[in-house]
Design an enzyme around this catalytic site. Structure first.
Site, PDB file in Angstrom:
ATOM      1  N   ASN A  10      -4.239  -1.238  -3.090  1.00  0.00           N
ATOM      2  CA  ASN A  10      -3.622  -0.591  -4.250  1.00  0.00           C
ATOM      3  C   ASN A  10      -4.728  -0.075  -5.178  1.00  0.00           C
ATOM      4  O   ASN A  10      -5.563  -0.852  -5.643  1.00  0.00           O
ATOM      5  CB  ASN A  10      -2.735  -1.632  -4.958  1.00  0.00           C
ATOM      6  CG  ASN A  10      -2.045  -1.067  -6.179  1.00  0.00           C
ATOM      7  OD1 ASN A  10      -2.656  -0.359  -6.964  1.00  0.00           O
ATOM      8  ND2 ASN A  10      -0.779  -1.397  -6.350  1.00  0.00           N
ATOM      9  N   HIS A  13      -5.728   0.633 -10.360  1.00  0.00           N
ATOM     10  CA  HIS A  13      -6.612   0.292 -11.477  1.00  0.00           C
ATOM     11  C   HIS A  13      -7.910   1.089 -11.495  1.00  0.00           C
ATOM     12  O   HIS A  13      -8.656   1.024 -12.463  1.00  0.00           O
ATOM     13  CB  HIS A  13      -6.807  -1.218 -11.545  1.00  0.00           C
ATOM     14  CG  HIS A  13      -5.498  -1.873 -11.842  1.00  0.00           C
ATOM     15  ND1 HIS A  13      -4.794  -1.601 -13.000  1.00  0.00           N
ATOM     16  CD2 HIS A  13      -4.696  -2.679 -11.098  1.00  0.00           C
ATOM     17  CE1 HIS A  13      -3.633  -2.242 -12.970  1.00  0.00           C
ATOM     18  NE2 HIS A  13      -3.560  -2.897 -11.827  1.00  0.00           N
ATOM     19  N   HIS A  46       1.252   3.037  -7.515  1.00  0.00           N
ATOM     20  CA  HIS A  46       2.472   2.886  -8.310  1.00  0.00           C
ATOM     21  C   HIS A  46       2.498   3.985  -9.372  1.00  0.00           C
ATOM     22  O   HIS A  46       1.681   3.982 -10.292  1.00  0.00           O
ATOM     23  CB  HIS A  46       2.454   1.498  -8.968  1.00  0.00           C
ATOM     24  CG  HIS A  46       3.700   1.158  -9.736  1.00  0.00           C
ATOM     25  ND1 HIS A  46       3.880  -0.065 -10.318  1.00  0.00           N
ATOM     26  CD2 HIS A  46       4.824   1.877 -10.004  1.00  0.00           C
ATOM     27  CE1 HIS A  46       5.062  -0.088 -10.918  1.00  0.00           C
ATOM     28  NE2 HIS A  46       5.648   1.085 -10.752  1.00  0.00           N
ATOM     29  N   ARG A  48       4.038   4.946 -12.360  1.00  0.00           N
ATOM     30  CA  ARG A  48       4.913   4.333 -13.372  1.00  0.00           C
ATOM     31  C   ARG A  48       5.528   5.405 -14.241  1.00  0.00           C
ATOM     32  O   ARG A  48       4.953   6.479 -14.437  1.00  0.00           O
ATOM     33  CB  ARG A  48       4.118   3.347 -14.235  1.00  0.00           C
ATOM     34  CG  ARG A  48       3.693   2.098 -13.495  1.00  0.00           C
ATOM     35  CD  ARG A  48       3.070   1.098 -14.448  1.00  0.00           C
ATOM     36  NE  ARG A  48       4.073   0.370 -15.189  1.00  0.00           N
ATOM     37  CZ  ARG A  48       4.436  -0.886 -14.943  1.00  0.00           C
ATOM     38  NH1 ARG A  48       3.830  -1.587 -14.002  1.00  0.00           N
ATOM     39  NH2 ARG A  48       5.368  -1.463 -15.668  1.00  0.00           N
ATOM     40  N   ARG A  52       0.813   5.264 -16.895  1.00  0.00           N
ATOM     41  CA  ARG A  52      -0.339   4.593 -17.519  1.00  0.00           C
ATOM     42  C   ARG A  52      -1.565   4.586 -16.610  1.00  0.00           C
ATOM     43  O   ARG A  52      -2.669   4.472 -17.081  1.00  0.00           O
ATOM     44  CB  ARG A  52       0.016   3.172 -17.942  1.00  0.00           C
ATOM     45  CG  ARG A  52       0.252   2.230 -16.796  1.00  0.00           C
ATOM     46  CD  ARG A  52       0.480   0.826 -17.274  1.00  0.00           C
ATOM     47  NE  ARG A  52       1.745   0.685 -17.967  1.00  0.00           N
ATOM     48  CZ  ARG A  52       2.365  -0.482 -18.137  1.00  0.00           C
ATOM     49  NH1 ARG A  52       1.800  -1.591 -17.701  1.00  0.00           N
ATOM     50  NH2 ARG A  52       3.522  -0.555 -18.747  1.00  0.00           N
ATOM     51  N   HIS A  53      -1.360   4.646 -15.290  1.00  0.00           N
ATOM     52  CA  HIS A  53      -2.534   4.731 -14.410  1.00  0.00           C
ATOM     53  C   HIS A  53      -2.405   5.925 -13.456  1.00  0.00           C
ATOM     54  O   HIS A  53      -3.002   6.971 -13.710  1.00  0.00           O
ATOM     55  CB  HIS A  53      -2.873   3.401 -13.718  1.00  0.00           C
ATOM     56  CG  HIS A  53      -1.721   2.547 -13.270  1.00  0.00           C
ATOM     57  ND1 HIS A  53      -0.762   3.020 -12.428  1.00  0.00           N
ATOM     58  CD2 HIS A  53      -1.409   1.247 -13.535  1.00  0.00           C
ATOM     59  CE1 HIS A  53       0.104   2.048 -12.190  1.00  0.00           C
ATOM     60  NE2 HIS A  53      -0.244   0.962 -12.854  1.00  0.00           N
ATOM     61  N   GLU A  73       4.832   3.022  -4.770  1.00  0.00           N
ATOM     62  CA  GLU A  73       5.650   2.064  -5.518  1.00  0.00           C
ATOM     63  C   GLU A  73       6.362   2.821  -6.609  1.00  0.00           C
ATOM     64  O   GLU A  73       5.747   3.624  -7.329  1.00  0.00           O
ATOM     65  CB  GLU A  73       4.766   0.988  -6.143  1.00  0.00           C
ATOM     66  CG  GLU A  73       4.221   0.011  -5.140  1.00  0.00           C
ATOM     67  CD  GLU A  73       3.395  -1.064  -5.817  1.00  0.00           C
ATOM     68  OE1 GLU A  73       3.380  -1.151  -7.058  1.00  0.00           O
ATOM     69  OE2 GLU A  73       2.735  -1.802  -5.099  1.00  0.00           O
ATOM     70  N   THR A 104       3.806  -5.587 -12.886  1.00  0.00           N
ATOM     71  CA  THR A 104       5.157  -5.879 -12.411  1.00  0.00           C
ATOM     72  C   THR A 104       5.366  -7.389 -12.470  1.00  0.00           C
ATOM     73  O   THR A 104       4.818  -8.133 -11.663  1.00  0.00           O
ATOM     74  CB  THR A 104       5.326  -5.347 -10.972  1.00  0.00           C
ATOM     75  OG1 THR A 104       4.780  -4.034 -10.935  1.00  0.00           O
ATOM     76  CG2 THR A 104       6.785  -5.295 -10.582  1.00  0.00           C
ATOM     77  N   GLU A 154       9.056  -6.895   0.297  1.00  0.00           N
ATOM     78  CA  GLU A 154       7.727  -7.382  -0.079  1.00  0.00           C
ATOM     79  C   GLU A 154       7.929  -8.567  -1.004  1.00  0.00           C
ATOM     80  O   GLU A 154       8.589  -8.445  -2.048  1.00  0.00           O
ATOM     81  CB  GLU A 154       6.911  -6.271  -0.765  1.00  0.00           C
ATOM     82  CG  GLU A 154       5.539  -6.783  -1.188  1.00  0.00           C
ATOM     83  CD  GLU A 154       4.577  -5.677  -1.598  1.00  0.00           C
ATOM     84  OE1 GLU A 154       4.696  -4.536  -1.101  1.00  0.00           O
ATOM     85  OE2 GLU A 154       3.698  -5.977  -2.431  1.00  0.00           O
ATOM     86  N   HIS A 193       0.734  -9.308  -4.819  1.00  0.00           N
ATOM     87  CA  HIS A 193       0.621  -9.462  -6.275  1.00  0.00           C
ATOM     88  C   HIS A 193      -0.242 -10.664  -6.625  1.00  0.00           C
ATOM     89  O   HIS A 193       0.066 -11.791  -6.257  1.00  0.00           O
ATOM     90  CB  HIS A 193       1.970  -9.587  -6.995  1.00  0.00           C
ATOM     91  CG  HIS A 193       1.881  -9.089  -8.423  1.00  0.00           C
ATOM     92  ND1 HIS A 193       1.342  -9.843  -9.439  1.00  0.00           N
ATOM     93  CD2 HIS A 193       2.185  -7.894  -8.961  1.00  0.00           C
ATOM     94  CE1 HIS A 193       1.346  -9.131 -10.555  1.00  0.00           C
ATOM     95  NE2 HIS A 193       1.849  -7.940 -10.288  1.00  0.00           N
TER      96      HIS A 193
HETATM   97  N1  PXP Z   1       2.758  -5.192  -4.573  1.00  0.00           N
HETATM   98  C1  PXP Z   1       3.512  -4.687  -5.573  1.00  0.00           C
HETATM   99  C2  PXP Z   1       4.924  -4.327  -5.274  1.00  0.00           C
HETATM  100  C3  PXP Z   1       2.963  -4.466  -6.856  1.00  0.00           C
HETATM  101  O1  PXP Z   1       3.732  -3.969  -7.843  1.00  0.00           O
HETATM  102  C4  PXP Z   1       1.599  -4.760  -7.075  1.00  0.00           C
HETATM  103  C5  PXP Z   1       0.981  -4.476  -8.405  1.00  0.00           C
HETATM  104  O2  PXP Z   1       1.036  -3.131  -8.691  1.00  0.00           O
HETATM  105  C6  PXP Z   1       0.853  -5.255  -5.994  1.00  0.00           C
HETATM  106  C7  PXP Z   1       1.456  -5.483  -4.763  1.00  0.00           C
HETATM  107  C8  PXP Z   1      -0.601  -5.554  -6.120  1.00  0.00           C
HETATM  108  O3  PXP Z   1      -0.813  -6.560  -7.062  1.00  0.00           O
HETATM  109  P1  PXP Z   1      -2.289  -6.832  -7.561  1.00  0.00           P
HETATM  110  O4  PXP Z   1      -2.761  -5.582  -8.241  1.00  0.00           O
HETATM  111  O5  PXP Z   1      -2.118  -7.990  -8.502  1.00  0.00           O
HETATM  112  O6  PXP Z   1      -3.111  -7.164  -6.355  1.00  0.00           O
END
Ligand code: PXP
Length: 247
Positions: A10, A13, A46, A48, A52-53, A73, A104, A154, A193
């Site tokens: 992901n 960030h 994601h 949003r 924001r990102h 996402e 999330t 997930e 997550h």
């Molecule tokens: N899976 C989902 C559905 C998420 O919303 C996120 C966070 O955006 C992640 C995985 C990844 O989480 P993390 O950034 O904490 O590794």
């Protein structure tokens, strides 16, 4: 050797850091291309509601440039559905979204939102997009995914990653039981997550899980050792846990 556990990286960030200054650097698409080379099986982003990102333009460029599948996402909103249908990513993971949250915070209440979610799951599925629902490890939510016709769930690993001692064991059991139930119900099981080098092995050893989606820790760790190194180390920890489990 790679085991049958995919790593979705992901890159949200990277965009968070870019947006802190409002320019074009660092570019999440550049990070996604590096992640591909480092061993990511897919890229997750994601989009949003508050942007924001990740931005709309990031999604356009990811779709143009990625060699691996994109997992978008998204919240279940008309706006996001229109964007998903326009881009046709490999997969769409429906997540709950609150404006005031930092990330999330919990899973989607699929069981309590069947009527609201149904048209989104159906429209994405009809377009050939693999739909996944980001849910808590709870049998009610798994059954709701089946009712909705979503092929993938997930599991939210946040509570496990934040817990310690006996509570962490309890959270682990919830995840392992839910992953088994997903398989029994014919659902493909992903998880993610809050995963880190310390928490990934236990989750990777649950052999009914097919994909982990990991972001914040990998991007943060990249500050110290580079993105290539943080992804390769995560991949190696996942593969080692799988190899030990199948030995
Ligand atoms: N899976 C989902 C559905 C998420 O919303 C996120 C966070 O955006 C992640 C995985 C990844 O989480 P993390 O950034 O904490 O590794």
């Amino acid at each position: 050797m790679k085991y049958d556990l995919r790593l979705g990286v992901n890159i949200d960030h990277v965009a968070t850091i870019r947006n802190a200054r409002g320019g074009i650097h660092p570019d999440p698409v550049h990070a996604a291309k590096l992640a591909e080379t480092a061993g990511a099986d897919g890229i997750t982003a994601h989009l949003r509601e508050d942007r924001r990102h990740i931005s709309d333009d990031d999604i356009t460029r990811l779709m143009d440039r990625l060699a691996v599948p994109l997992n978008l996402e998204m919240a279940a909103t008309e706006e996001m559905l229109e964007i998903a249908l326009r881009h046709n990513p490999h997969a769409a993971c429906i997540v709950p979204e609150k404006r005031e949250e930092r990330t999330t915070e919990g899973g989607l209440d699929a069981a309590g939102g069947l009527k609201q979610l149904q048209p989104y799951v159906a429209a994405l599925g009809d377009a050939g997009i693999r739909v996944s629902l980001f849910i808590e490890p709870d049998i009610k939510q798994l059954e709701a995914a089946v009712t909705l016709g979503a092929p993938v769930i997930e599991l939210h690993t946040g509570a496990y990653c934040e817990a310690s001692g006996p509570d962490q064991e309890r959270q682990f059991k919830r995840l392992a039981d839910a992953a088994q139930a997903a398989q029994d119900l014919g659902l493909e099981c992903h998880a993610g997550h809050g995963l880190t080098f310390d928490t990934v092995a236990a989750i990777a050893a649950i052999d009914t899980i097919r994909e982990l989606n990991i972001g914040h820790f990998l991007i943060g760790e990249a500050i110290f050792g580079g993105l290539d190194s943080s992804i390769k180390r995560m991949r190696a920890l996942m593969d080692k846990a799988r190899a030990e489990r199948s030995a």
